[in-house]
Design an enzyme around this catalytic site. Structure first.
Site, PDB file in Angstrom:
ATOM      1  N   GLU A 222       7.792  47.803  26.701  1.00 62.25           N
ATOM      2  CA  GLU A 222       8.568  47.992  25.467  1.00 62.25           C
ATOM      3  C   GLU A 222       8.724  49.468  25.101  1.00 62.25           C
ATOM      4  O   GLU A 222       9.765  49.907  24.614  1.00 62.25           O
ATOM      5  CB  GLU A 222       7.888  47.235  24.314  1.00 62.25           C
ATOM      6  CG  GLU A 222       8.626  47.288  23.007  1.00 62.25           C
ATOM      7  CD  GLU A 222      10.009  46.656  23.085  1.00 62.25           C
ATOM      8  OE1 GLU A 222      10.088  45.429  23.225  1.00 62.25           O
ATOM      9  OE2 GLU A 222      11.012  47.386  23.033  1.00 62.25           O
TER      10      GLU A 222
ATOM     11  N   GLU B 146      11.121  69.755  24.719  1.00 62.16           N
ATOM     12  CA  GLU B 146      10.101  70.370  25.579  1.00 62.16           C
ATOM     13  C   GLU B 146      10.476  71.829  25.844  1.00 62.16           C
ATOM     14  O   GLU B 146      11.643  72.213  25.694  1.00 62.16           O
ATOM     15  CB  GLU B 146      10.087  69.655  26.938  1.00 62.16           C
ATOM     16  CG  GLU B 146       9.851  68.172  26.870  1.00 62.16           C
ATOM     17  CD  GLU B 146       8.406  67.837  26.615  1.00 62.16           C
ATOM     18  OE1 GLU B 146       7.546  68.631  27.007  1.00 62.16           O
ATOM     19  OE2 GLU B 146       8.143  66.802  26.005  1.00 62.16           O
TER      20      GLU B 146
ATOM     21  N   LYS C  14      16.633  55.468  30.659  1.00 61.40           N
ATOM     22  CA  LYS C  14      16.529  54.377  29.677  1.00 61.40           C
ATOM     23  C   LYS C  14      17.718  53.423  29.806  1.00 61.40           C
ATOM     24  O   LYS C  14      17.567  52.203  29.698  1.00 61.40           O
ATOM     25  CB  LYS C  14      16.453  54.961  28.265  1.00 61.40           C
ATOM     26  CG  LYS C  14      15.163  55.763  28.019  1.00 61.40           C
ATOM     27  CD  LYS C  14      15.256  56.581  26.742  1.00 61.40           C
ATOM     28  CE  LYS C  14      14.005  57.398  26.478  1.00 61.40           C
ATOM     29  NZ  LYS C  14      14.171  58.369  25.389  1.00 61.40           N
TER      30      LYS C  14
ATOM     31  N   GLY D 192       7.623  59.938  19.758  1.00 60.91           N
ATOM     32  CA  GLY D 192       6.525  60.307  18.861  1.00 60.91           C
ATOM     33  C   GLY D 192       5.298  59.479  19.146  1.00 60.91           C
ATOM     34  O   GLY D 192       5.377  58.374  19.696  1.00 60.91           O
TER      35      GLY D 192
HETATM   36  P1  NAP Z   1       1.657  63.709  27.905  1.00 62.83           P
HETATM   37  O1  NAP Z   1       1.448  64.096  26.501  1.00 62.83           O
HETATM   38  O2  NAP Z   1       2.053  64.735  28.899  1.00 62.83           O
HETATM   39  O3  NAP Z   1       0.328  62.991  28.408  1.00 62.83           O
HETATM   40  C1  NAP Z   1       0.094  62.636  29.738  1.00 62.83           C
HETATM   41  C2  NAP Z   1      -1.374  62.258  29.893  1.00 62.83           C
HETATM   42  O4  NAP Z   1      -1.594  61.772  31.192  1.00 62.83           O
HETATM   43  C3  NAP Z   1      -2.331  63.428  29.680  1.00 62.83           C
HETATM   44  O5  NAP Z   1      -3.455  62.999  28.970  1.00 62.83           O
HETATM   45  C4  NAP Z   1      -2.729  63.838  31.099  1.00 62.83           C
HETATM   46  O6  NAP Z   1      -4.050  64.330  31.178  1.00 62.83           O
HETATM   47  C5  NAP Z   1      -2.640  62.518  31.820  1.00 62.83           C
HETATM   48  N1  NAP Z   1      -2.244  62.687  33.220  1.00 62.83           N
HETATM   49  C6  NAP Z   1      -1.032  63.014  33.698  1.00 62.83           C
HETATM   50  N2  NAP Z   1      -1.045  63.055  35.044  1.00 62.83           N
HETATM   51  C7  NAP Z   1      -2.301  62.748  35.410  1.00 62.83           C
HETATM   52  C8  NAP Z   1      -2.952  62.633  36.667  1.00 62.83           C
HETATM   53  N3  NAP Z   1      -2.304  62.839  37.808  1.00 62.83           N
HETATM   54  N4  NAP Z   1      -4.263  62.275  36.678  1.00 62.83           N
HETATM   55  C9  NAP Z   1      -4.926  62.060  35.526  1.00 62.83           C
HETATM   56  N5  NAP Z   1      -4.355  62.148  34.287  1.00 62.83           N
HETATM   57  C10 NAP Z   1      -3.066  62.497  34.250  1.00 62.83           C
HETATM   58  O7  NAP Z   1       2.757  62.563  28.001  1.00 62.83           O
HETATM   59  P2  NAP Z   1       3.229  61.577  26.841  1.00 62.83           P
HETATM   60  O8  NAP Z   1       4.225  62.269  25.987  1.00 62.83           O
HETATM   61  O9  NAP Z   1       2.052  60.931  26.208  1.00 62.83           O
HETATM   62  O10 NAP Z   1       4.069  60.513  27.676  1.00 62.83           O
HETATM   63  C11 NAP Z   1       3.435  59.538  28.462  1.00 62.83           C
HETATM   64  C12 NAP Z   1       4.481  58.523  28.950  1.00 62.83           C
HETATM   65  O11 NAP Z   1       5.071  57.904  27.823  1.00 62.83           O
HETATM   66  C13 NAP Z   1       5.633  59.130  29.755  1.00 62.83           C
HETATM   67  O12 NAP Z   1       6.005  58.229  30.738  1.00 62.83           O
HETATM   68  C14 NAP Z   1       6.730  59.281  28.725  1.00 62.83           C
HETATM   69  O13 NAP Z   1       8.024  59.249  29.282  1.00 62.83           O
HETATM   70  C15 NAP Z   1       6.488  58.051  27.885  1.00 62.83           C
HETATM   71  N6  NAP Z   1       7.014  58.144  26.516  1.00 62.83           N
HETATM   72  C16 NAP Z   1       6.675  59.213  25.745  1.00 62.83           C
HETATM   73  C17 NAP Z   1       7.165  59.271  24.452  1.00 62.83           C
HETATM   74  C18 NAP Z   1       6.804  60.417  23.545  1.00 62.83           C
HETATM   75  O14 NAP Z   1       7.294  60.460  22.418  1.00 62.83           O
HETATM   76  N7  NAP Z   1       5.975  61.349  23.972  1.00 62.83           N
HETATM   77  C19 NAP Z   1       7.995  58.262  23.963  1.00 62.83           C
HETATM   78  C20 NAP Z   1       8.291  57.171  24.782  1.00 62.83           C
HETATM   79  C21 NAP Z   1       7.798  57.125  26.073  1.00 62.83           C
HETATM   80  P3  NAP Z   1      -4.512  65.691  30.428  1.00 62.83           P
HETATM   81  O15 NAP Z   1      -4.387  65.395  28.970  1.00 62.83           O
HETATM   82  O16 NAP Z   1      -5.922  65.904  30.832  1.00 62.83           O
HETATM   83  O17 NAP Z   1      -3.550  66.738  30.901  1.00 62.83           O
HETATM   84  N1  HSE Z   2      12.255  63.130  25.022  1.00 66.78           N
HETATM   85  C1  HSE Z   2      12.612  61.854  24.492  1.00 66.78           C
HETATM   86  C2  HSE Z   2      13.587  62.028  23.338  1.00 66.78           C
HETATM   87  C3  HSE Z   2      11.418  61.067  23.990  1.00 66.78           C
HETATM   88  O1  HSE Z   2      13.897  63.148  22.932  1.00 66.78           O
HETATM   89  O2  HSE Z   2      14.074  61.017  22.851  1.00 66.78           O
HETATM   90  C4  HSE Z   2      10.670  60.336  25.075  1.00 66.78           C
HETATM   91  O3  HSE Z   2      11.432  59.277  25.580  1.00 66.78           O
END
Ligand code: NAP
Ligand code: HSE
Length: 458
Positions: A138, A199, A214, A311
């Site tokens: 989801e 970013e 998406k 978020g």
């Molecule tokens: P993030 O902040 O970069 O966090 C990634 C986490 O995964 C970190 O804790 C990192 O460890 C860990 N990690 C990454 N590669 C690793 C590896 N090879 N081995 C061990 N640990 C590893 O990413 P995020 O924003 O939370 O996003 C995570 C997922 O959710 C992505 O697929 C993204 O597209 C999706 N998503 C994100 C959002 C959003 O708003 N951020 C929204 C919807 C979907 P460290 O902390 O130690 O570096």
């Molecule tokens: N980078 C995305 C956005 C969030 O700006 O909507 C993660 O999917």
């Protein structure tokens, strides 16, 4: 996880978390602050047993006991006391491998990873089906907005005709700043970075790839096929200018980066591009970082889901709801509804090349202001059967001046052919902008009424 016997405390759902970044930390925080509600509604608490990270020493926004952290994926995947794996690491590898390893053990996986799903969806779905394990995602599209569940469950009895989404918050924020403040793209991007939305490397957002991943997921579900991300036409917002946004407003449009998918007589249109949207369309009102998905089902008619598409907590909200569904499926010993529909085996449908799609167009030319210019351009359109809806000329006396056209719906190949000829006319200084115009209608499937079309079942 078991349901628990009356009188005994319920057995918790034990989670192995891969990633403790924005989303992983949000999940930890959410499971703490809404612990009672989740436990009451699920009939058992959710407990995080092990967390995979890259760095054990990094400061975390939420306190997590050090002994739960590991840098070894095996310590999560081989732990027999873990019921469900949550993958929130991002990227394709090693996320794909770890998801496949968990599914091969028959363990349900919850993921927020749009890229791995868009690129490897059929492989992951086939693995889930083969091992009777759940795969829940989801959070992968529009984060806090339950759009996947709406497509898979809420609209299960519909034929989806059109799907149009603002599914990237960063670009919507940038375009909103450009429209409301007249900011140039680079200035608005800097604002988005300062606000923490974009970013440091904003490529995936501003060049449309985040939205394309998406859209690949949504259109695959909506049309029961596999739409590879490589077949989605992608154009980002770097070339959108304040000049075009101002003309758009004058013509009654706003500009959005839309992800559009349509069923056109059994073939699929899937495209992401800057789009002029009539100001009266529900998507036009979606500002700043908000996301929305507009859908038109043959029975439901039009509907729109709106909310936060990114978020920490909004995304965690979707991950946690998947966890609760996974717990329920485990308790009943059933594979989830979607996996039972065998998405890994869905027949491939043709995805139309962009040149075969039909839309209206906003076109801006820089021309020398002299008699006969309009006639020469109109003649080029006439030759390829592109019909003109309206024309604006501004800046009389200067040279070159803007000449803006809005066309009626036309095939993209024909518009491109006309533009090639127009670009070579001696009176035309430059083809300055080409922006598609959409109101959500699809003539072949819906008739010409567009977004006011009523539900229809034939
Ligand atoms: P993030 O902040 O970069 O966090 C990634 C986490 O995964 C970190 O804790 C990192 O460890 C860990 N990690 C990454 N590669 C690793 C590896 N090879 N081995 C061990 N640990 C590893 O990413 P995020 O924003 O939370 O996003 C995570 C997922 O959710 C992505 O697929 C993204 O597209 C999706 N998503 C994100 C959002 C959003 O708003 N951020 C929204 C919807 C979907 P460290 O902390 O130690 O570096
Ligand atoms: N980078 C995305 C956005 C969030 O700006 O909507 C993660 O999917």
């Amino acid at each position: 996880m078991a349901g628990g016997v009356a009188g005994e405390s319920p057995v918790p759902l034990r989670v192995g978390l891969l990633g403790l970044g924005v989303v992983g930390s949000g999940l930890v925080q959410l499971l703490r602050c809404n612990r009672e509600e989740v436990a009451r509604r699920l009939g058992a608490p959710i407990e995080i047993r092990r967390v995979l990270v890259r760095s054990l020493d990094k400061p975390r926004p939420v306190p997590v006991p050090r002994e739960l952290l590991t840098t070894d994926p095996g310590r999560v995947l081989q732990d027999p006391e873990i019921d469900v794996i949550v993958e929130v690491m991002g990227g394709v590898e090693p996320a794909r491998e770890l998801i496949l390893a968990a599914l091969a053990q028959g363990r349900p996986v919850v993921t927020a990873n749009k890229e791995v799903l868009a690129r490897h969806g059929p492989e992951l779905f086939r693995a889930a089906a083969a091992h009777g394990a759940g795969l829940y995602f989801e959070a992968s599209v529009a984060a806090g907005i339950p759009v996947i569940r709406s497509l898979v469950q809420g609209l299960a009895a519909n034929k989806v005709r059109t799907l149009m989404g603002i599914i990237n918050g960063t670009t919507n924020y940038i375009l909103t700043r450009m429209i409301e403040e007249g900011a140039e793209f680079a200035v608005a991007l800097e604002q988005a970075q300062r606000a923490g939305y974009a970013e440091a490397d904003p490529t995936s957002d501003v060049d449309g790839w985040d939205a394309a991943y998406k859209l690949a997921i949504l259109s695959s579900l909506a049309f029961e096929t596999y739409v590879p991300v490589e077949s989605v036409y992608v154009e980002g917002i770097r070339r959108v200018t304040p000049v075009d946004l101002a003309y758009g407003t004058e013509l009654g449009f706003t500009v959005k980066l839309l992800a559009i998918a349509k069923n056109v007589n059994g073939a699929i249109e899937a495209r992401v591009h800057p789009t002029m949207v009539p100001l009266h369309h529900p998507l036009a009102a979606v500002r700043d970082v908000f996301n929305a998905v507009y859908l038109n089902g043959n029975a439901s008619g039009e509907l729109m889901l709106y909310g936060r598409g990114a978020g920490s907590l909004p995304t965690a909200s979707a991950v946690a709801s998947d966890l609760m569904e996974a717990a329920d499926d485990l308790r009943r010993g059933q594979t989830p509804l979607l996996i039972r529909r065998r998405p890994g085996e869905w027949a491939r449908k043709e995805v139309l090349p962009i040149t075969e799609t039909r839309t209206r167009f906003y076109l801006r030319f820089l021309v020398h202001d002299q008699p006969g210019v309009l006639a020469a351009i109109a003649a080029a359109f006439g030759k390829t059967g592109v019909s003109i809806e309206s024309v604006i000329q501004k800046g009389r006396g200067r040279s070159p001046v803007d000449l803006v056209f809005v066309t009626h719906e036309a095939k993209e190949a024909n518009v491109r052919e006309a533009l090639r000829e127009i670009g070579q006319l001696p009176v035309v200084h430059q083809v300055a902008s080409v922006i598609r115009v959409e109101d959500g209608s699809s003539q072949e499937e819906m008739g010409p009424a567009g977004s006011t079309e009523e539900a229809r079942c034939e």
